[in-house]
Write an enzyme that holds these catalytic residues in place. Structure first.
Site, PDB file in Angstrom:
ATOM      1  N   LYS A  73       0.830  -1.207   0.000  1.00 35.29           N
ATOM      2  CA  LYS A  73       0.000   0.000   0.000  1.00 35.29           C
ATOM      3  C   LYS A  73       0.864   1.257   0.000  1.00 35.29           C
ATOM      4  O   LYS A  73       0.635   2.193  -0.762  1.00 35.29           O
ATOM      5  CB  LYS A  73      -0.936   0.007   1.211  1.00 35.29           C
ATOM      6  CG  LYS A  73      -1.874   1.218   1.238  1.00 35.29           C
ATOM      7  CD  LYS A  73      -2.669   1.318   2.533  1.00 35.29           C
ATOM      8  CE  LYS A  73      -3.774   0.303   2.607  1.00 35.29           C
ATOM      9  NZ  LYS A  73      -4.677   0.538   3.776  1.00 35.29           N
ATOM     10  N   GLU A 113      10.398  -5.338   3.686  1.00 31.41           N
ATOM     11  CA  GLU A 113      10.612  -6.662   3.108  1.00 31.41           C
ATOM     12  C   GLU A 113      10.200  -6.701   1.637  1.00 31.41           C
ATOM     13  O   GLU A 113      10.913  -7.258   0.786  1.00 31.41           O
ATOM     14  CB  GLU A 113       9.823  -7.719   3.892  1.00 31.41           C
ATOM     15  CG  GLU A 113      10.217  -7.878   5.338  1.00 31.41           C
ATOM     16  CD  GLU A 113       9.392  -7.009   6.277  1.00 31.41           C
ATOM     17  OE1 GLU A 113       9.323  -7.334   7.472  1.00 31.41           O
ATOM     18  OE2 GLU A 113       8.816  -5.992   5.816  1.00 31.41           O
ATOM     19  N   GLY A 135      -4.821  -4.299   5.548  1.00 31.59           N
ATOM     20  CA  GLY A 135      -4.050  -5.282   4.805  1.00 31.59           C
ATOM     21  C   GLY A 135      -4.559  -6.701   4.946  1.00 31.59           C
ATOM     22  O   GLY A 135      -4.644  -7.448   3.974  1.00 31.59           O
ATOM     23  N   ARG A 136      -4.939  -7.090   6.168  1.00 26.78           N
ATOM     24  CA  ARG A 136      -5.353  -8.480   6.380  1.00 26.78           C
ATOM     25  C   ARG A 136      -6.751  -8.779   5.857  1.00 26.78           C
ATOM     26  O   ARG A 136      -7.205  -9.916   5.912  1.00 26.78           O
ATOM     27  CB  ARG A 136      -5.236  -8.843   7.859  1.00 26.78           C
ATOM     28  CG  ARG A 136      -5.962  -7.914   8.824  1.00 26.78           C
ATOM     29  CD  ARG A 136      -5.380  -8.069  10.235  1.00 26.78           C
ATOM     30  NE  ARG A 136      -5.992  -7.228  11.235  1.00 26.78           N
ATOM     31  CZ  ARG A 136      -5.667  -5.943  11.439  1.00 26.78           C
ATOM     32  NH1 ARG A 136      -4.780  -5.359  10.661  1.00 26.78           N
ATOM     33  NH2 ARG A 136      -6.240  -5.250  12.403  1.00 26.78           N
ATOM     34  N   HIS A 196      -3.142 -37.606  13.138  1.00 25.66           N
ATOM     35  CA  HIS A 196      -1.940 -38.394  13.402  1.00 25.66           C
ATOM     36  C   HIS A 196      -0.846 -37.528  14.009  1.00 25.66           C
ATOM     37  O   HIS A 196       0.316 -37.930  14.029  1.00 25.66           O
ATOM     38  CB  HIS A 196      -1.454 -39.044  12.109  1.00 25.66           C
ATOM     39  CG  HIS A 196      -2.408 -40.068  11.578  1.00 25.66           C
ATOM     40  ND1 HIS A 196      -2.321 -41.406  11.891  1.00 25.66           N
ATOM     41  CD2 HIS A 196      -3.499 -39.941  10.786  1.00 25.66           C
ATOM     42  CE1 HIS A 196      -3.304 -42.065  11.288  1.00 25.66           C
ATOM     43  NE2 HIS A 196      -4.034 -41.189  10.609  1.00 25.66           N
ATOM     44  N   LYS A 231       9.173  -3.224  13.703  1.00 20.95           N
ATOM     45  CA  LYS A 231       9.743  -2.627  12.495  1.00 20.95           C
ATOM     46  C   LYS A 231      10.643  -1.438  12.858  1.00 20.95           C
ATOM     47  O   LYS A 231      11.727  -1.262  12.306  1.00 20.95           O
ATOM     48  CB  LYS A 231       8.633  -2.143  11.560  1.00 20.95           C
ATOM     49  CG  LYS A 231       7.793  -3.241  10.924  1.00 20.95           C
ATOM     50  CD  LYS A 231       6.752  -2.602  10.021  1.00 20.95           C
ATOM     51  CE  LYS A 231       5.823  -3.614   9.394  1.00 20.95           C
ATOM     52  NZ  LYS A 231       4.801  -2.972   8.539  1.00 20.95           N
TER      53      LYS A 231
END
Length: 522
Positions: free
Chosen positions: A200, A206, A260-261, A377, A489
């Site tokens: 954005k 990153e 964002g999410r 399992h 950050k």
């Protein structure tokens, strides 16, 4: 108008639930179906292709009634209306929360409609091969470069809808780990690869670092002017994307009112459009819209997201469970839990309420899980015989996509049997020894869906979006900011300077300084 700011523990319903919990906490409910033949019909919701069975929970009709009263006392209905009407309910960032507007085909915002049209046109050109690379070859590979919501949502959806995928190969690069980036590059041909840079701000460390590595790799075989044929951006920072070399016509806008999410429904979903085609992407949006309408209009006692949220509150705040598992009986959904982890824990991992006061009750649940029957399992031993109470959502489908009914019947037999076994255990049964005793009384929700289609996936994702919203309203927190993400950050920027300047002595934290000295001996 601001959201209601009601401490849930001060409500009459919460106090009544505390009293009710004292009556319920020791009750063994394993044989409840024998005592109440109507229970399974009472605690279920049928909606379109969805069937929610929540009868295997440690609740009674009184429990449900009190939980609904709690939702009413904290003014949940008002909060729902505020979200959908576009009020700035993300108050700490002064933003609306309108990811639902991205799929509101009854009243599409002009900017949303224009973006969808642009996504449709572009993805169709990529799929049909009319968009050519710098040597005149059609695109064969799409690389989505993003992190967090700019990566988890698109990757989860493209994996979930793999059955509907076309010929294009889709890759996701998120981690700043250079080794991982290098491994991804081995699979790519610069002549036929399209890169989608998703940020954005177009400053996400990153993402921009990875995009720069890929840009340099690309330019070993191409020229600066060729970038326009192979790089597109999803961003609100047009200047930043243009400075990177991306043409303005290849920049897809992002709205400030989309977190964002929750952004896979937006232009962040461009890689999804390329992978499954715009028609399927649109079907997913419409499935989410239909769940939005159910959430907005249905009464709380028949409302799937509300019921799931209230049950989570019941276990988290009264049984003190803290975590909950999600187990999907479909390998296609193997990325669902990582997606939900960000959505839920980034949203509701808060310790300050909407009044700015320190919270003295539990908020955000820890979400974990995997796909069945692999999970059986692995960690199901802990679910069955461990000392922790872990409510679990089971998600399954009535129909397989490839038509292998033999395997699907075995898969779904486990889906049904596990919830029954977790609930009933070996209660009132003779067992050989204590090691084979199963207490039972372990709560589960069964979400049975007709088929894994784009539309149904859209509805499923929207269920969990609205569930976390309801939890946040009841806990009196702001679910849509993410200040906790920003702190790490900020600290990392200073640490990076120390690494680059080889000057660990400038770092105040002695533990970190020692670690840096050890690191810099390489």
């Amino acid at each position: 108008m601001s959201l209601p700011k009601i401490n849930p523990t001060k409500t009459e319903a919460w106090k009544a639930l505390e009293t009710h919990f004292q009556e319920m906490k020791g009750q063994q409910l394993q044989d409840v179906f024998l005592k109440d033949s109507a229970r399974a019909d009472c605690f279920k919701i049928e909606w379109q292709d969805f069937y929610l069975d929540y009868s295997k929970n440690r609740i009674t009709e009184e429990t449900l009634s009190l939980l609904v009263k709690l939702a009413e006392e904290v003014k949940l209905k008002k909060a729902i209306n505020q979200q959908f009407s576009g009020e700035k309910i993300n108050e700490t960032e002064n933003r609306e929360v309108l990811h639902t507007a991205l799929r509101d085909f009854n009243n599409l915002k002009p900017e949303v409609k224009a973006t969808l049209q642009k996504m449709k046109f572009f993805s169709e050109e990529i799929i049909n091969g009319s968009h050519k690379g710098f040597t005149g070859k059609a695109i064969t590979d799409i690389v989505n470069i993003g992190i967090g919501g700019s990566h988890l949502g698109p990757e989860m959806v493209t994996e979930a809808l793999q059955f509907y995928r076309n010929h294009l190969k889709i890759h996701f690069i998120a981690n700043i780990d250079g080794d991982a980036v290098a491994e991804s590059l081995k699979k790519l041909n610069p002549e036929t690869t399209l890169f989608i840079v998703v940020s954005k701000s177009f400053t996400t460390q990153e993402t921009i670092a990875n995009a720069s590595v890929l840009r340099s790799w690309f330019l070993k075989n191409a020229s600066e002017t060729d970038i326009q044929k192979h790089f597109v951006a999803v961003s609100a920072n047009v200047k930043g994307a243009k400075d990177f070399g991306i043409s303005e016509e290849n920049i897809f806008p992002m709205q400030d009112w989309v977190g964002g999410r929750f952004s896979l429904w937006s232009s962040v979903g461009l890689s999804i459009c390329c992978a499954i085609g715009f028609k399927n992407f649109e079907a997913m949006l419409k499935g989410a819209l239909e769940m939005d309408n159910h959430f907005r209009k249905e009464s709380f006692d028949k409302n799937i997201p509300v019921i799931l949220a209230l049950l989570s509150i019941w276990y988290n705040n009264f049984f003190k469970t803290e975590s909950e598992a999600v187990v999907a009986y479909s390998q296609y959904l193997h990325k669902l839990v990582p997606y939900l982890q960000q959505a839920v824990m980034e949203s509701n991992g808060k310790s300050v309420d909407r009044n700015g006061e320190k919270i003295n009750y539990q908020t955000g649940t820890i979400v974990w899980g995997n796909v069945g029957s692999n999970s059986q399992h692995a960690y199901f031993q802990l679910l069955h015989q461990g000392t922790k109470l872990i409510p679990t959502d089971f998600i399954g489908f009535s129909e397989s996509l490839h038509g292998n009914s033999e395997n699907h019947n075995i898969l779904m037999a486990n889906f049904f049997a596990q919830t029954e076994a977790l609930w009933e255990g070996t209660h009132n049964k003779n067992v050989e020894n204590a090691f084979k005793f199963f207490e039972g009384n372990k709560p589960t929700n069964s979400i049975l869906i007709e088929k894994l289609t784009p539309k149904n996936l859209g509805s499923l994702i929207a269920i969990y979006e609205h569930k976390l919203f309801v939890q946040g309203i009841i806990w009196n927190i702001f679910s849509y900011d993410q200040w906790g993400v920003e702190l790490g950050k900020t600290v990392a920027k200073g640490t990076l300077k120390a690494i680059e300047n080889k000057n660990a002595s400038k770092v105040e934290n002695r533990s970190t300084a020692n670690l840096l000295k050890k690191f810099q001996k390489k």
